[in-house]
Write an enzyme that holds these catalytic residues in place. Structure first.
Site, short mmCIF file in Angstrom:
data_model
loop_
_atom_site.label_atom_id
_atom_site.label_comp_id
_atom_site.label_asym_id
_atom_site.label_seq_id
_atom_site.Cartn_x
_atom_site.Cartn_y
_atom_site.Cartn_z
N ASP A 60 0.88 -1.20 0.01
CA ASP A 60 0.11 0.07 -0.01
C ASP A 60 0.86 1.37 0.04
O ASP A 60 0.28 2.33 0.06
CB ASP A 60 -1.00 0.08 1.40
CG ASP A 60 -2.14 -0.77 0.84
OD1 ASP A 60 -2.81 -0.60 -0.01
OD2 ASP A 60 -2.51 -1.85 1.93
N HIS A 164 -11.57 6.91 4.71
CA HIS A 164 -10.94 7.93 5.30
C HIS A 164 -11.87 9.18 5.42
O HIS A 164 -12.79 9.43 4.45
CB HIS A 164 -9.65 8.52 4.56
CG HIS A 164 -8.40 7.38 4.85
ND1 HIS A 164 -7.98 7.01 3.76
CD2 HIS A 164 -8.09 7.00 6.03
CE1 HIS A 164 -7.01 5.96 4.33
NE2 HIS A 164 -7.11 6.15 5.62
N CYS A 251 -4.27 10.63 -1.67
CA CYS A 251 -3.26 9.44 -1.00
C CYS A 251 -1.95 9.28 -1.88
O CYS A 251 -1.28 8.95 -1.27
CB CYS A 251 -4.10 8.20 -1.37
SG CYS A 251 -5.96 8.24 -0.71
N1 GLY Z 1 -5.44 0.44 0.17
C1 GLY Z 1 -5.25 1.71 0.84
C2 GLY Z 1 -5.51 1.33 2.37
O1 GLY Z 1 -6.40 0.60 2.67
O2 GLY Z 1 -4.93 2.07 3.18
#
Ligand code: GLY
Length: 256
Positions: A60, A164, A251
């Protein structure tokens, strides 16, 4: 004005990362191409890129935003909420040490993901989510307050489809917040002009204002038209492979 961004391309095991959506596995070559286009867009916005190497130890880790909060006055290293992501901060500490004299750090049991932190001038909205807990949010508020920033906390736990806080809101400048319907009515959003996200375009709520431009996910024509009517210069980017892994435009970089 932002002048720099830290970015990291996806690694070839990107598909092994965390996701809660059911959109199929990402295609690595396509993700790489989308990431390259994202980097070129940041350069077009006037930023110098600090490009880290892909890190297969952390599938990630292309989502660098979750590892730190970077501001004009200070930088805070997070303690990511997902166990598999905690080690991602090591290389970010090394990188940010070159730009900041001091790095504050969220300590366990506090957890914070940068995706839960929305800067609005000198104020920060901090989401309490599955990744960011109250203890972490309090620690982060303390670090920010020491640098004359204010903050408030928004509980987004249990909000459907939201990993988020910034999966559902973006501060786009000019006192405007883009807000997905699932987050409307939060008292912390009072005082801002709200741009509602049209039904079915929720993924587009996560966009980023970078200097004179807004980086915007391709394929969401209603919100796109609305933002263009408000006078924003949009750069549309294909994000399909990152969407499959629960990631959005914000992100993919740390901007400062
Ligand atoms: N794939 C991003 C997260 O779950 O943190």
């Amino acid at each position: 004005m932002f002048t720099r961004a830290i970015v990291r391309p996806p690694s070839d095991n990107f598909a092994d990362g965390l996701t809660s959506v059911d959109l199929g596995a990402p295609v690595f070559e396509k993700a790489l191409a989308q990431h390259r286009a994202y980097c070129e867009a940041l350069i077009r916005c006037g930023l110098t890129l600090i490009e880290l190497e892909a890190d297969p130890a952390y599938p990630d880790s292309t989502f660098v935003e979750d590892t730190a909060i970077v501001t004009e006055n200070c930088a805070v290293i997070t303690n990511p909420g997902a166990e598999s992501r905690k080690g991602e901060v090591v290389s970010i500490v090394e990188t940010l040490s070159k730009f900041y004299d001091r790095l504050d750090r969220v300590q366990p049991p506090g957890t914070v993901d940068g995706g839960d932190v929305c800067q609005i001038g000198s104020h920060f909205l901090i989401g309490i989510s599955e990744r960011t807990n109250r203890e972490g949010a309090e620690q982060l508020s303390g670090f920010l307050n020491a640098e004359s920033y204010t903050s408030s906390h928004v509980d987004v736990r249990g909000t459907k489809g939201l990993l988020h806080l910034k999966s559902g809101i973006t501060f786009i400048g000019e006192n405007r917040l883009i807000v997905a319907d699932s987050l409307l009515g939060q008292p912390e959003f009072g005082g801002y002009e709200i741009v509602r996200v049209p039904a079915g375009e929720e993924y587009a709520a996560n966009c980023i204002r970078v200097n004179d431009y807004v980086l915007f996910a391709a394929g969401f024509p209603k919100l796109k038209t609305e933002l263009e009517k408000l006078g924003y210069n949009l750069i549309e980017l294909e994000m399909s492979e990152f969407e499959k892994m629960d990631g959005g435009l914000s992100c993919l970089s740390l901007r400062f």
